[in-house]
Each structure stands twice: as structure tokens, then as C-alpha cells.
Design a protein around this motif. Structure first.
Motif, short mmCIF file in Angstrom:
data_model
loop_
_atom_site.label_atom_id
_atom_site.label_comp_id
_atom_site.label_asym_id
_atom_site.label_seq_id
_atom_site.Cartn_x
_atom_site.Cartn_y
_atom_site.Cartn_z
N PHE A 230 0.80 -1.22 0.00
CA PHE A 230 0.00 0.00 0.00
C PHE A 230 0.83 1.27 0.00
N THR A 231 2.08 1.18 0.44
CA THR A 231 2.86 2.41 0.65
C THR A 231 4.27 2.29 0.08
N GLY A 232 4.91 3.46 -0.05
CA GLY A 232 6.33 3.51 -0.37
C GLY A 232 6.64 3.62 -1.85
N VAL A 233 7.94 3.79 -2.12
CA VAL A 233 8.47 3.81 -3.48
C VAL A 233 9.51 2.71 -3.57
N TRP A 234 9.35 1.82 -4.55
CA TRP A 234 10.18 0.62 -4.65
C TRP A 234 10.76 0.48 -6.05
N ALA A 235 11.95 -0.05 -6.14
CA ALA A 235 12.61 -0.24 -7.43
C ALA A 235 12.95 -1.72 -7.61
N GLY A 236 12.62 -2.25 -8.80
CA GLY A 236 12.91 -3.66 -9.07
C GLY A 236 12.63 -4.02 -10.50
N ASP A 237 12.27 -5.28 -10.74
CA ASP A 237 12.06 -5.78 -12.10
C ASP A 237 10.97 -5.03 -12.85
N PHE A 238 10.01 -4.47 -12.13
CA PHE A 238 8.88 -3.80 -12.77
C PHE A 238 9.08 -2.28 -12.86
N GLY A 239 10.32 -1.84 -12.63
CA GLY A 239 10.61 -0.42 -12.65
C GLY A 239 10.33 0.20 -11.29
N MET A 240 9.87 1.44 -11.30
CA MET A 240 9.56 2.14 -10.06
C MET A 240 8.08 1.93 -9.73
N VAL A 241 7.84 1.42 -8.53
CA VAL A 241 6.47 1.25 -8.04
C VAL A 241 6.26 2.30 -6.95
N ASP A 242 5.36 3.24 -7.22
CA ASP A 242 5.14 4.38 -6.32
C ASP A 242 3.68 4.37 -5.87
N ARG A 243 3.46 4.04 -4.60
CA ARG A 243 2.10 3.95 -4.09
C ARG A 243 1.70 5.26 -3.40
N ASP A 244 0.42 5.55 -3.43
CA ASP A 244 -0.11 6.77 -2.81
C ASP A 244 -1.18 6.37 -1.79
N ILE A 245 -0.75 6.12 -0.57
CA ILE A 245 -1.64 5.61 0.46
C ILE A 245 -2.74 6.61 0.82
#
Length: 269
Positions: A120-135
Motif C-alpha cells: 500500500f505504501t512507499g516507493v520501490w525499485a525492481g524488475d517492474f521499474g519504479m512502483v510508487d504507491r499513494d496511500i
């Protein structure tokens, strides 16, 4: 006691995962039709329930590679699967559209789920690029749908991804408690079937200060005692499958043996 006892009947629930097969639009969908997808999910659901799990979570686990914003066809297909099985569900159930908190909330509203988990939260980097959630958007969506009873299990790790800013997991847990008021925290490993490394469960449980902490991946029969002495239950998927392999169907006998050990560890509860 926490909400876990009221919802699952135990403070140490084991929640079995119904990994829904690839769906229309997914790269690995074989085009066999939704009836086949539903029948596989039904067989897995029955095996989990007959084996004695405390709850089930439906996820689009085979929708790889996962979308940062889950497509409408995936949500519609997941709703179709869960709706077709609704009358067969005998335990508390949840639903998760992987990686997309907003889509997950919408899905839960449509199928009337009891709980959910997601990143639900945070900004993550990995195989799918940048995952940026907006809780902030996600929780306002939950409020708009009047999902007052829906329990949210927040991942404090992302499978295989790194937190941008290199924050420690325990620090993430602490700030989540203050900013978002999660019902429970989920600690996972690098991938499905891979458990948290090192003392991560203990560190998050210490930071959680009484908020339930659940193991999200990698819980198996040979480490369940370790898990249940350090946190408040587990989501279990691959360990319940034939030969313990991610791609296989749920093996009811494996579920039953696992749950027999859990009942012993919980003192017969």
C-alpha cells in the motif's frame, strides 16, 4: 486480544492463498477460458478449507509480470472468479490485486471481502521499474466505499524490490504505524516461497508495538514454529502445493499436516 481473534477465531491465523491462474490479457494466459480458471481456483479453495486453514486470500499470483496499475480486465476477471466461488467460501476471505492498492480496495468493495493485504505504501525499485504507491488516495477510496470493516494488512517489504532511499524495514514499520494506522503488518521475502531474511520478523514485531505482524512469504512446515513464536500468523501459498512447488495445485493432505502442527503449537486452539 487483537482483531485477529474476532475475525479468524485465533491470534495466530494461517491464511491460505488461492493463486488465481493467468487471466485474459495476462501474457501467460493460455486462452482456455474463464471456466477453467474458476475450476482450478475452486479446487484450491476446497483443498485449503478441508485442510483446516483459518482464512483464505485470493490473489492474481499468475498475472506475471505484475502491473503497477492493474487493468480493468484483470479486476473484472478476478471478480468473476471470486463471485463464482462466493457460496463455497466457509472461512473469512480476502482479495488482493498484486502491487495496486487502489485496485485492491475496489476489488474488495465489489466482492465484499473481510480483509486484504497489499503493498500500500512507499516507493520501490525492481524488475517492474519504479512502483510508487499513494496511500492517501487509497485510504480515501476505502472511506468513500464505506469499507469500515475491511482489515488492511500492509506489506513493509516488497518481494524482490528495494525501498528507494534505503530505509530500514523496522523504520518503515514505525512510520507506517504513525501515519497510516495499519490493522496489521506483513513481512515477506524476495519472492513467493522465500521467507524473510535474518531477524527481520523480530525487528518488525518489536517496532510494531502490539500491532499484529504476519509472515507474508516462505512459511513452511519446518519453520512454522519459528514463525509463530515471533509473529501473529502467516500467509501460506507454495508450501501447501503439491511438492511445495509454486506452479502446482494445492495438496489437501499437505495442508492438513501443516495445520495439525499449527494446532499443536497453538495449544490445541
Amino acid at each position: 486480544m487483537s482483531f485477529l481473534s474476532e475475525l479468524f477465531g485465533t491470534e495466530k491465523p494461517i491464511i491460505g492463498l488461492v493463486h488465481i491462474q493467468a487471466l485474459p490479457g495476462d501474457p501467460f494466459y493460455k486462452g482456455e477460458g474463464m471456466d477453467a480458471v474458476i475450476q482450478r481456483a475452486k479446487a484450491d479453495l476446497e483443498a485449503l478449507q478441508n485442510g483446516g486453514v483459518d482464512g483464505v486470500l485470493f490473489t492474481n499470483e499468475f498475472s506475471m509480470p505484475y502491473e503497477k496499475h492493474v487493468s480493468p480486465v484483470t479486476l473484472a476477471a478476478m471478480g468473476m472468479v471470486i463471485g463464482a466461488l462466493k457460496s463455497s467460501i466457509r472461512v473469512p476471505f480476502g482479495a488482493e490485486a498484486i502491487f495496486d492498492g487502489d485496485a485492491t480496495i475496489s476489488l474488495c468493495a465489489a466482492v465484499e471481502a473481510d480483509f486484504t493485504r497489499c503493498l500500500f505504501t512507499g516507493v520501490w525499485a525492481g524488475d517492474f521499474g519504479m512502483v510508487d504507491r499513494d496511500i492517501a488516495v487509497t485510504l480515501r477510496l476505502k472511506n468513500a466505499y464505506r469499507l469500515d470493516k475491511l482489515k488492511l494488512f500492509y506489506f513493509v517489504t516488497s518481494e524482490g524490490d528495494a525501498c528507494v532511499g534505503e530505509r530500514k524495514t523496522a523504520d518503515i514499520a514505525g512510520s507506517l504505524l504513525f501515519n497510516c494506522r495499519p490493522d496489521a503488518l506483513v513481512v515477506g521475502g524476495a519472492a513467493a516461497g522465500s521467507g524473510p531474511a535474518g531477524r527481520l520478523l523480530e525487528q518488525v514485531a518489536e517496532a510494531a508495538k502490539g500491532t499484529p505482524v504476519v509472515c507474508g512469504t516462505g512459511c513452511k512446515q519446518d519453520n512454522i514454529e519459528y514463525v509463530l513464536t515471533r509473529c501473529n500468523g502467516a500467509f501460506v501459498g507454495s508450501a501447501f502445493k503439491a511438492d511445495g512447488l509454486f506452479e502446482n495445485p494445492i495438496d489437501e493432505e499437505r495442508v492438513r499436516r501443516f495445520m495439525e502442527k499449527v494446532h499443536m503449537l497453538r495449544g490445541g486452539q
